[in-house]
Scaffold this motif. Structure first.
Motif, PDB file in Angstrom:
ATOM      1  N   VAL A 101       1.191  11.907  -8.739  1.00 19.14           N
ATOM      2  CA  VAL A 101       2.001  10.691  -8.692  1.00 19.14           C
ATOM      3  C   VAL A 101       2.523  10.506  -7.266  1.00 19.14           C
ATOM      4  O   VAL A 101       2.952  11.464  -6.622  1.00 19.14           O
ATOM      5  CB  VAL A 101       3.187  10.778  -9.684  1.00 19.14           C
ATOM      6  N   TYR A 102       2.454   9.279  -6.783  1.00 21.88           N
ATOM      7  CA  TYR A 102       3.051   8.950  -5.488  1.00 21.88           C
ATOM      8  C   TYR A 102       3.961   7.742  -5.668  1.00 21.88           C
ATOM      9  O   TYR A 102       3.801   6.956  -6.607  1.00 21.88           O
ATOM     10  CB  TYR A 102       1.984   8.660  -4.429  1.00 21.88           C
ATOM     11  N   THR A 103       4.924   7.612  -4.771  1.00 21.57           N
ATOM     12  CA  THR A 103       5.799   6.437  -4.771  1.00 21.57           C
ATOM     13  C   THR A 103       5.828   5.856  -3.366  1.00 21.57           C
ATOM     14  O   THR A 103       5.602   6.564  -2.376  1.00 21.57           O
ATOM     15  CB  THR A 103       7.245   6.777  -5.201  1.00 21.57           C
ATOM     16  N   ALA A 104       6.099   4.562  -3.310  1.00 13.94           N
ATOM     17  CA  ALA A 104       6.211   3.863  -2.024  1.00 13.94           C
ATOM     18  C   ALA A 104       7.378   2.882  -2.126  1.00 13.94           C
ATOM     19  O   ALA A 104       7.341   1.952  -2.932  1.00 13.94           O
ATOM     20  CB  ALA A 104       4.909   3.127  -1.704  1.00 13.94           C
ATOM     21  N   ASP A 105       8.405   3.137  -1.342  1.00 18.24           N
ATOM     22  CA  ASP A 105       9.558   2.245  -1.315  1.00 18.24           C
ATOM     23  C   ASP A 105       9.279   1.078  -0.375  1.00 18.24           C
ATOM     24  O   ASP A 105       8.581   1.228   0.630  1.00 18.24           O
ATOM     25  CB  ASP A 105      10.811   2.990  -0.858  1.00 18.24           C
ATOM     26  N   GLY A 106       9.843  -0.068  -0.718  1.00 17.22           N
ATOM     27  CA  GLY A 106       9.583  -1.244   0.094  1.00 17.22           C
ATOM     28  C   GLY A 106      10.705  -2.251   0.028  1.00 17.22           C
ATOM     29  O   GLY A 106      11.718  -2.078  -0.664  1.00 17.22           O
ATOM     30  N   ARG A 107      10.495  -3.320   0.776  1.00 14.61           N
ATOM     31  CA  ARG A 107      11.399  -4.469   0.819  1.00 14.61           C
ATOM     32  C   ARG A 107      10.602  -5.644   0.289  1.00 14.61           C
ATOM     33  O   ARG A 107       9.436  -5.826   0.654  1.00 14.61           O
ATOM     34  CB  ARG A 107      11.833  -4.724   2.259  1.00 14.61           C
ATOM     35  N   VAL A 108      11.239  -6.445  -0.569  1.00  9.07           N
ATOM     36  CA  VAL A 108      10.483  -7.494  -1.243  1.00  9.07           C
ATOM     37  C   VAL A 108      11.306  -8.772  -1.324  1.00  9.07           C
ATOM     38  O   VAL A 108      12.524  -8.723  -1.468  1.00  9.07           O
ATOM     39  CB  VAL A 108      10.026  -7.021  -2.649  1.00  9.07           C
ATOM     40  N   THR A 109      10.626  -9.898  -1.185  1.00 10.75           N
ATOM     41  CA  THR A 109      11.258 -11.204  -1.359  1.00 10.75           C
ATOM     42  C   THR A 109      10.358 -12.067  -2.232  1.00 10.75           C
ATOM     43  O   THR A 109       9.151 -12.155  -2.001  1.00 10.75           O
ATOM     44  CB  THR A 109      11.486 -11.913  -0.010  1.00 10.75           C
TER      45      THR A 109
END
Length: 131
Positions: A101-109
């Motif tokens: 399992v991997y995760t990727a944090d981000g910024r979203v609009t």
């Protein structure tokens, strides 16, 4: 049924988006976008302006590394009018690559609008969280 209001209507679209992402439901997620939506996904190298381009993006993003996950960690909502709402926040997407399992944090609009045919995403932008 009582009209919930623009904020609630927009957030309902985002909940559908999250469910479609988690289910790797390409048709479901693409159907949430307006035909003329502007789209910049995390991996986009150009602004996508056609529904076919949004479909291609999600076919690549959702049909591999399954199961997929998406979660809006925090968000702010700005009601622009009775028919347009901007939602900006921080999110986390996940998947499975090479059995891990991997995760990727981000910024979203998201900008969600009702043009008389229901609420749809008219603008989407996601980028990775800077280090």
């Amino acid at each position: 049924m009582v009209n919930a209001g623009p904020k609630e209507d927009a957030l309902q679209v985002l909940e559908k988006w999250t469910q479609a992402f988690r289910n790797s439901d390409v048709d479901g997620i693409v159907s949430l976008y307006a035909p003329d939506a502007l789209f910049i996904g995390t991996g986009s190298k150009a602004v996508v302006v056609k529904p076919e381009g949004i479909r291609q993006y999600f076919e690549q993003a959702l049909l591999s590394n399954r199961p997929r996950g998406a979660e809006l960690l925090s968000h702010s909502v700005m009601v622009l009018s009775d028919t347009a709402v901007a939602v900006t926040g921080l999110d986390r997407v996940s998947g499975v690559r090479d059995g891990k399992v991997y995760t990727a944090d981000g910024r979203v609009t998201f900008i969600v609008a009702n043009r008389g045919t229901g609420w749809q995403i008219v603008h989407f932008h996601r980028s990775t969280m800077p280090n």
